[in-house]
Design a protein around this motif. Structure first.
Motif, PDB file in Angstrom:
ATOM      1  N   PRO A   1      -0.638   8.692  -3.354  1.00  0.00           N
ATOM      2  CA  PRO A   1       0.175   8.406  -2.265  1.00  0.00           C
ATOM      3  C   PRO A   1      -1.125   8.812  -1.294  1.00  0.00           C
ATOM      4  O   PRO A   1      -1.390  10.091  -1.445  1.00  0.00           O
ATOM      5  CB  PRO A   1       1.306   9.503  -2.119  1.00  0.00           C
ATOM      6  CG  PRO A   1       0.481  10.639  -2.849  1.00  0.00           C
ATOM      7  CD  PRO A   1       0.353   9.565  -4.392  1.00  0.00           C
ATOM      8  N   ALA A   2      -1.845   7.608  -0.701  1.00  0.00           N
ATOM      9  CA  ALA A   2      -2.776   7.432   0.621  1.00  0.00           C
ATOM     10  C   ALA A   2      -1.839   8.588   1.765  1.00  0.00           C
ATOM     11  O   ALA A   2      -3.327   8.861   2.399  1.00  0.00           O
ATOM     12  CB  ALA A   2      -2.465   5.965   1.112  1.00  0.00           C
ATOM     13  N   VAL A   3      -1.001   9.425   1.386  1.00  0.00           N
ATOM     14  CA  VAL A   3       0.084   9.849   3.109  1.00  0.00           C
ATOM     15  C   VAL A   3       0.416  10.821   2.282  1.00  0.00           C
ATOM     16  O   VAL A   3       1.051  10.845   1.143  1.00  0.00           O
ATOM     17  CB  VAL A   3       0.498   8.781   3.918  1.00  0.00           C
ATOM     18  CG1 VAL A   3      -0.654   7.431   4.617  1.00  0.00           C
ATOM     19  CG2 VAL A   3       1.673   8.612   3.554  1.00  0.00           C
ATOM     20  N   THR A   4       0.783  11.897   2.955  1.00  0.00           N
ATOM     21  CA  THR A   4       1.605  12.656   2.531  1.00  0.00           C
ATOM     22  C   THR A   4       2.936  12.256   2.623  1.00  0.00           C
ATOM     23  O   THR A   4       3.950  11.166   2.823  1.00  0.00           O
ATOM     24  CB  THR A   4       1.897  14.025   3.617  1.00  0.00           C
ATOM     25  OG1 THR A   4       2.586  15.048   3.491  1.00  0.00           O
ATOM     26  CG2 THR A   4       2.599  13.716   5.294  1.00  0.00           C
ATOM     27  N   THR A   5       3.352  12.728   0.960  1.00  0.00           N
ATOM     28  CA  THR A   5       4.703  12.401   0.814  1.00  0.00           C
ATOM     29  C   THR A   5       6.372  13.522   0.707  1.00  0.00           C
ATOM     30  O   THR A   5       7.107  13.323   0.374  1.00  0.00           O
ATOM     31  CB  THR A   5       4.714  12.538  -0.469  1.00  0.00           C
ATOM     32  OG1 THR A   5       4.141  12.970  -1.637  1.00  0.00           O
ATOM     33  CG2 THR A   5       3.670  11.013  -0.920  1.00  0.00           C
TER      34      THR A   5
ATOM     35  N   THR B   1       0.874  -1.457  -0.259  1.00  0.00           N
ATOM     36  CA  THR B   1      -0.408   0.124  -0.038  1.00  0.00           C
ATOM     37  C   THR B   1       1.079   1.038  -0.195  1.00  0.00           C
ATOM     38  O   THR B   1       0.122   2.060  -0.618  1.00  0.00           O
ATOM     39  CB  THR B   1      -0.972   0.051   1.489  1.00  0.00           C
ATOM     40  OG1 THR B   1      -0.191   0.417   2.191  1.00  0.00           O
ATOM     41  CG2 THR B   1      -1.682  -1.165   1.007  1.00  0.00           C
ATOM     42  N   GLU B   2       2.331   1.619   0.617  1.00  0.00           N
ATOM     43  CA  GLU B   2       3.375   2.133   0.282  1.00  0.00           C
ATOM     44  C   GLU B   2       3.733   3.058  -0.457  1.00  0.00           C
ATOM     45  O   GLU B   2       4.233   3.947   0.019  1.00  0.00           O
ATOM     46  CB  GLU B   2       3.812   1.954   1.295  1.00  0.00           C
ATOM     47  CG  GLU B   2       3.252   2.336   3.230  1.00  0.00           C
ATOM     48  CD  GLU B   2       4.354   1.985   4.027  1.00  0.00           C
ATOM     49  OE1 GLU B   2       4.015   1.670   5.430  1.00  0.00           O
ATOM     50  OE2 GLU B   2       5.309   1.602   3.745  1.00  0.00           O
ATOM     51  N   PHE B   3       3.349   1.889  -2.121  1.00  0.00           N
ATOM     52  CA  PHE B   3       4.013   1.735  -2.850  1.00  0.00           C
ATOM     53  C   PHE B   3       2.877   2.982  -3.516  1.00  0.00           C
ATOM     54  O   PHE B   3       3.844   3.067  -5.118  1.00  0.00           O
ATOM     55  CB  PHE B   3       4.379   0.644  -3.261  1.00  0.00           C
ATOM     56  CG  PHE B   3       5.282   0.304  -4.318  1.00  0.00           C
ATOM     57  CD1 PHE B   3       6.122   0.195  -2.704  1.00  0.00           C
ATOM     58  CD2 PHE B   3       6.655  -0.780  -4.544  1.00  0.00           C
ATOM     59  CE1 PHE B   3       7.820  -0.523  -2.215  1.00  0.00           C
ATOM     60  CE2 PHE B   3       7.884  -0.955  -4.865  1.00  0.00           C
ATOM     61  CZ  PHE B   3       8.478  -0.810  -3.277  1.00  0.00           C
ATOM     62  N   GLU B   4       1.928   3.172  -3.216  1.00  0.00           N
ATOM     63  CA  GLU B   4       1.109   4.168  -4.310  1.00  0.00           C
ATOM     64  C   GLU B   4       1.472   5.462  -4.448  1.00  0.00           C
ATOM     65  O   GLU B   4       1.591   6.092  -3.256  1.00  0.00           O
ATOM     66  CB  GLU B   4      -0.438   4.171  -3.217  1.00  0.00           C
ATOM     67  CG  GLU B   4      -0.868   2.979  -3.399  1.00  0.00           C
ATOM     68  CD  GLU B   4      -2.035   3.303  -2.105  1.00  0.00           C
ATOM     69  OE1 GLU B   4      -2.366   4.707  -1.833  1.00  0.00           O
ATOM     70  OE2 GLU B   4      -3.255   2.500  -2.375  1.00  0.00           O
TER      71      GLU B   4
ATOM     72  N   LEU C   1       2.142  -3.861  -7.863  1.00  0.00           N
ATOM     73  CA  LEU C   1       2.816  -2.578  -7.398  1.00  0.00           C
ATOM     74  C   LEU C   1       2.860  -1.859  -8.920  1.00  0.00           C
ATOM     75  O   LEU C   1       2.793  -0.681  -8.426  1.00  0.00           O
ATOM     76  CB  LEU C   1       3.925  -3.010  -7.388  1.00  0.00           C
ATOM     77  CG  LEU C   1       4.338  -4.379  -6.170  1.00  0.00           C
ATOM     78  CD1 LEU C   1       5.343  -5.261  -6.120  1.00  0.00           C
ATOM     79  CD2 LEU C   1       3.854  -3.524  -4.546  1.00  0.00           C
ATOM     80  N   ILE C   2       2.680  -2.059  -9.989  1.00  0.00           N
ATOM     81  CA  ILE C   2       2.855  -1.437 -11.050  1.00  0.00           C
ATOM     82  C   ILE C   2       2.164  -0.485 -10.906  1.00  0.00           C
ATOM     83  O   ILE C   2       1.724   1.388 -10.721  1.00  0.00           O
ATOM     84  CB  ILE C   2       3.304  -1.921 -12.233  1.00  0.00           C
ATOM     85  CG1 ILE C   2       4.898  -2.549 -12.397  1.00  0.00           C
ATOM     86  CG2 ILE C   2       2.745  -0.971 -12.972  1.00  0.00           C
ATOM     87  CD1 ILE C   2       5.043  -3.812 -12.906  1.00  0.00           C
ATOM     88  N   GLU C   3       0.676  -0.915 -11.033  1.00  0.00           N
ATOM     89  CA  GLU C   3      -0.780  -0.330 -11.102  1.00  0.00           C
ATOM     90  C   GLU C   3      -0.600   1.437  -9.398  1.00  0.00           C
ATOM     91  O   GLU C   3      -1.096   2.150  -9.551  1.00  0.00           O
ATOM     92  CB  GLU C   3      -1.695  -0.605 -10.974  1.00  0.00           C
ATOM     93  CG  GLU C   3      -3.363  -0.791 -10.869  1.00  0.00           C
ATOM     94  CD  GLU C   3      -3.663   0.248  -9.239  1.00  0.00           C
ATOM     95  OE1 GLU C   3      -4.730   1.164  -9.128  1.00  0.00           O
ATOM     96  OE2 GLU C   3      -3.468  -0.454  -8.686  1.00  0.00           O
ATOM     97  N   ARG C   4      -0.572   0.250  -8.478  1.00  0.00           N
ATOM     98  CA  ARG C   4      -0.632   1.679  -6.813  1.00  0.00           C
ATOM     99  C   ARG C   4       0.642   2.569  -7.581  1.00  0.00           C
ATOM    100  O   ARG C   4       0.475   3.797  -7.044  1.00  0.00           O
ATOM    101  CB  ARG C   4       0.024   0.722  -6.151  1.00  0.00           C
ATOM    102  CG  ARG C   4      -1.276  -0.326  -5.693  1.00  0.00           C
ATOM    103  CD  ARG C   4      -0.785  -1.139  -4.277  1.00  0.00           C
ATOM    104  NE  ARG C   4      -1.563  -2.020  -3.755  1.00  0.00           N
ATOM    105  CZ  ARG C   4      -2.333  -1.640  -2.882  1.00  0.00           C
ATOM    106  NH1 ARG C   4      -3.063  -0.300  -3.015  1.00  0.00           N
ATOM    107  NH2 ARG C   4      -3.821  -2.453  -2.595  1.00  0.00           N
TER     108      ARG C   4
END
Length: 502
Positions: free
Chosen positions: A437-441, A360-363, A428-431
């Motif tokens: 991203p689900a969280v701030t980057t 999930t963090e690969f988004e 993974l590639i799709e994400r």
């Protein structure tokens, strides 16, 4: 007679001692010494590879004793491939480890001993010395896994030690049975003596079973794979990249040598059950490894279970036992080392830069970390087997070999595994490329490798070094370039494969 075959094993051992001795005077000098030693190792292995591919195998008997009493070293096209692969990957991972860590002199001394063990396993012509080098490889790998900070690395190393020791013990017991049956340990002599004793002898069959199962543990064939996900996930990123690329790869090469150089194809013909066991191990590992990889949320564990599946392809090629499949096995061993080592190192780079360690963090990484995400995506597609990558060529040869022998279940499973591999890498590639991203980057720094600066921690900094960038990009490029030249390599390997099957 050249002494290079002995030097290629002895040199990294002396370099390891040099790292420890210099470290007594100047700490943190391990990396430049290990790097220089790795460059020299590449030069030595390259010289031997030219001889191994250009004519008859290079044979060297330690101390000048006659075969079968002396310890023989043999370098042909296949073993030359392995020692060059070990040297090149070792140097590449050193480039990554310069800032990713660990950095102690003891770490680099152990690192060089692992190179020596893997090299020795690749060129030995004696089954007992294969065990000795197998143990050197195992002990150093356990220590490198334990070099990470925290209890997870220590626990992973302990589990690896316990399971690995069990596998090595079975291998040694198999050597004992073979020696009782024949009175020799030299591989070439052992092959002739086993034929004289009879392939249906209970002693010979027991020796084969113990040797194969012992190596199954080292390769991580399902269900003997339990050490691998724990060790790969618990080790420092640089160590995960190194051992995932080389340890099981050289163990799989050792299995090829044991099956075809020692027991030969005639043993498999005389014992159909042995071939059935190999085929069953391959099919189960390919399917189960892929299914377990799909179910993982942590990237390093996903990649570890992927290795279980990928090495199932090698076992399948051994079970098929024709020249096409074995050529595919050799190509896939090289390709897997580059691809899987590259994936672990790229995952470590992404984790270092963006803190992304789970699926999930690969988004959104394609936008915020284009070089890292691009490298990971290219290598992942190569692992799936997309043309013209090396992953495609290896699978093509193995599948074609299965079709030639009408091993339809294996051919079907190879197709199924390709779809499953696509499933877990596609998500993974799709994400990375089709999700925000689900969280701030805000913690993600510039993505331009030219702006990267070194960090002074053991892989806990926020900005990867230039060496880390160069290593993962090189792995991505090689995944494609090696696929282009793989067919020519297969032709160069034909004399060696024909000799193995003769």
């Amino acid at each position: 007679m050249t002494d290079l075959p002995a030097l290629v094993i002895v040199f990294p051992i002396f370099a390891s001692i040099a790292v420890l001795l210099v470290g007594l005077v100047r700490p943190r000098t391990g990396w430049p010494i290990a790097t220089l030693a790795s460059i020299v190792q590449i030069a030595i292995t390259g010289s031997l590879a030219l001889r191994g591919f250009n004519g008859d195998p290079v044979q060297y008997v330690v101390g000048g004793f006659t075969v079968p009493y002396g310890i023989e070293l043999v370098i042909d096209g296949l073993s030359a491939t392995m020692i060059v692969l070990v040297a090149v990957v070792a140097l590449g991972v050193l480039g990554y480890a310069r800032t990713a860590g660990p950095r102690s002199n003891s770490f680099y001394a152990t690192y060089l001993l692992l190179v020596a063990g893997l090299t020795g396993m690749s060129i030995t012509g004696d089954v007992f010395n294969m065990y000795v080098f197998l143990e050197i490889t195992g002990l150093t790998a356990y220590a490198l896994v334990a070099s990470g900070k925290g209890g997870r690395s220590a626990l992973a190393a302990l589990k690896y030690l316990l399971v690995g020791t069990f596998g090595a013990s079975l291998f040694l017991l198999g050597i004992g049975y073979a020696y009782v049956a024949t009175g020799t340990l030299n591989m070439a002599d052992l092959s002739g003596q086993l034929a004289a004793v009879g392939y249906t002898s209970s002693l010979v069959q027991a020796a084969f079973g113990l040797l194969v199962v012992g190596l199954f543990v080292k390769i991580a064939v399902f269900p003997l794979h339990t050490w691998q996900p724990v060790a790969y996930a618990g080790a420092p990123d640089a160590v995960s990249g190194l051992i995932s690329a080389l340890v099981s790869t050289v163990s799989a090469y050792a299995l090829i040598r044991i099956v075809f150089s020692v027991f030969t194809v005639d043993f498999l013909l005389a014992n159909p059950f042995a071939r059935t066991v190999l085929m069953a191990g391959a099919v189960v590992s390919i399917v189960t490894g892929s299914l377990l990889a799909v179910a993982q949320s942590e990237i390093k564990q996903l990649l570890a279970y992927s290795s279980v599946s990928q090495f199932g392809l090698i076992i399948g090629a051994i079970a098929v036992g024709n020249d096409t499949a074995l050529t595919g096995a050799a190509i896939h061993l090289v390709g897997h080392a580059i691809m899987k080592g590259g994936l672990f190192l790229t995952a470590g780079l992404i984790g270092t830069n963006a803190g992304s360690r789970t699926v999930t963090e690969f988004e959104g990484l394609g936008k915020h970390l284009p070089i890292g995400a691009g490298s990971f995506g290219i290598i992942a597609l190569a692992m799936v087997g997309v043309p013209p990558t090396i992953g495609f060529v290896g699978k093509w040869y193995i599948a074609l070999g299965a079709v030639e022998t009408q091993s339809w279940p294996l051919a079907a499973v190879i197709l199924l595994s390709t779809l499953l591999t696509l499933a877990y890498f596609a998500r993974l590639i799709e994400r990375m490329y089709f999700r925000e991203p689900a969280v701030t980057t805000s913690s993600v720094e510039t993505t331009d490798a030219t702006d990267a600066v070194n960090v002074a921690t053991d892989g806990t900094g926020t900005t990867p070094s230039m060496g880390m960038w160069m290593t993962v990009v090189t792995a991505a490029v090689l995944s494609v370039v090696l696929g282009v030249v793989a067919f020519e390599y297969g032709q160069l390997l034909e004399p060696t494969i024909e000799h193995l099957l003769s």
